[in-house]
Structure formats: structure tokens, C-alpha cells
Design an enzyme around this catalytic site. Structure first.
Site: not given
Length: 271
Positions: A140, A153
């Protein structure tokens, strides 16, 4: 067909939905054989049934060492070999950090960081013995910076990048290739959950389609790229900003304002 394009046998984790399912569909379209590994075995079976004999559904909890061993054995037993592991599965529990239960933060860290590490460790002995193999990790853009509402996250993706690159360094004398890919916001169920929780900074740009990400992932594997950001130009900016707290604060405040407007427009669209 060039050597890099020869059909491969792949395991794709989180393969029953989102980016994972897009990778599975495109890989099979290109002639690869794919084990669709997911905790949602019903969805994995449904997808496999639509794709024919080159798809194998696997019931896999990536946080279980025993399930990983079984998944690798099942794939090799069914297809005769294994060439590529795509570490794609991930979770998010968005919202203000103080409002997210500790168990949810722990779940995020375990699935997003420990799970791919267990998978990589499960396939490495097989790849070494075989004399070839490729570990591709879908990470990510938050591996380079953090966002309000996605704190654990982003932390898990920082850890995932460190784990992936650390293993690549340890294996640099082996026949195993490593690729890590960093998508930005992508139109998946995870992004919809972020919309529900009002994570405005995640909506400062239009999200990519899973199919767009899948094409870049497969190209990165084919070309044996070390690290790929999507889009590449944005990746260079994000890396620089993530290393500079002052610029990070400025960027996030700006993107939250833009994202709040775009999120409002998203919510106003007809369902």
C-alpha cells in the site's frame, strides 16, 4: 511467448474478491493456473467454478502456519508445482484509533504483516529446492506515510514492507525473486468501509479499478520489478513526504479537505 510470459502456477491470497479476484481472473486469462486462497471458501469456490480447470479454490487463514503448509501442498499436488506466491490478502478496521477496539488493531497487524510473512516462509524452502520462485506482495502507499483513521492499517503496511524487503535481502543469493507493489486507493469493499467511517484523506483522488491494479501487478511479476508504486509519479512524492513530518501534516490537512468534498459527492451518487 517469451520466457517471462510462460504459464505459471500461482497462489493468490485474498483471491476471492477485490484486487485478488481481479489478479486471479487476469492471470487465468493469460494462461496461468491459480490457487484462489481465501478465508471465504464459498466465494473462492464460486469464482473458481466460473474460471474452469485452471482455478483451484483453497480455504486459507493466512495467520495459520499449518494452513499455509496445507495450501502449498494442495497447490503442488493439484498443479504439479508452484511458481509464484502473491501475498494480497489484507484487512482494515478504519476509524479514529481511540474508537477502534484493541482486538481490531491486533487483527490488522496480524493479518497484514504476520500473515504474508508466514506465507513467504512457507514457500521459500520449496522455491529454493526447485531452483526458482517469485514472492510478490501487494502492499500500500500507506507503507510510506500514515493517515488519520487508518493508523494501525498504515502501521501494518510499514511492517509489511520492512518484512518483504528484509526477506528479499536475506534471500538475495537464492534463486527467489521478490516484488512489492503499492497501490493507492482502489475501488474495493475495503474502500467502501473507509467511506462509511469517514476517512476523508483516502478520497482525495479518484480510486483505481481493481482490474487496473491487477494488470500492473502481473506486469511487475513478469518484469521482476523490485518495487512498484501505483501511480509511479505519486509514489515518488509520497515517499518524500512520508519522511518529512512537517510536509506530512500539510499534505494530510490538504487532502482531508479535498477528500471530504469528494466523499460527499460519492455519498450523493445514486446507488
Amino acid at each position: 511467448m517469451t520466457k517471462g510470459n510462460l504459464p505459471k502456477v500461482m497462489i493468490v491470497t485474498g483471491g476471492a474478491g477485490g484486487i485478488g479476484a481481479a489478479i486471479v481472473r487476469l492471470a487465468i486469462k493469460h494462461g496461468h493456473r491459480v490457487a484462489i486462497a481465501d478465508v471465504d471458501i464459498a466465494a473462492a469456490r464460486q469464482l473458481a467454478a466460473s474460471l474452469g480447470d485452471n482455478a483451484l479454490p483453497l480455504d486459507l487463514d493466512i495467520c495459520s502456519e499449518a494452513r499455509w503448509k496445507a495450501a502449498v501442498e494442495a497447490t503442488c499436488g493439484h498443479f504439479g508445482r508452484l511458481d509464484v506466491l502473491v501475498n494480497n490478502a489484507g484487512v482494515a478496521h478504519p476509524g479514529p484509533t481511540k474508537d477502534v477496539p484493541l482486538e481490531a488493531h491486533e487483527h490488522t497487524m496480524k493479518v497484514n504483516a504476520l500473515g504474508p510473512m508466514l506465507g513467504s516462509l512457507a514457500v521459500l524452502p520449496y522455491f529454493r529446492a526447485q531452483g526458482s520462485g517469485h514472492i510478490a506482495t501487494v502492499c500500500s502507499m500507506t507503507a510510506f506515510l500514515t493517515l488519520p483513521g487508518l493508523v494501525s492499517y498504515a502501521a501494518s503496511k510499514h511492517a509489511l514492507r520492512a518484512m518483504h524487503l528484509g526477506l528479499a535481502l536475506e534471500e538475495r543469493g537464492s534463486p527467489v525473486d521478490f516484488t512489492i507493489i503499492h497501490p493507492g486507493a482502489t475501488e474495493t469493499a475495503m474502500l467502501e468501509l473507509e467511506a462509511e467511517k469517514g476517512v476523508a484523506a483516502a478520497f482525495s483522488r479518484e480510486p483505481a479499478a481493481p482490474e487496473e491494479i491487477a494488470a500492473i501487478v502481473l506486469k511487475a511479476i513478469r518484469d521482476k520489478k523490485t518495487e512498484v508504486c501505483i501511480p509511479a509519479a505519486r509514489g515518488r512524492v509520497v515517499k518524500a513526504i512520508g519522511a518529512n513530518p512537517r510536509r506530512l501534516f500539510e499534505l494530510v490537512e490538504k487532502n482531508e479537505r479535498i477528500g471530504a468534498t469528494m466523499l460527499a459527492s460519492r455519498r450523493a451518487r445514486p446507488k
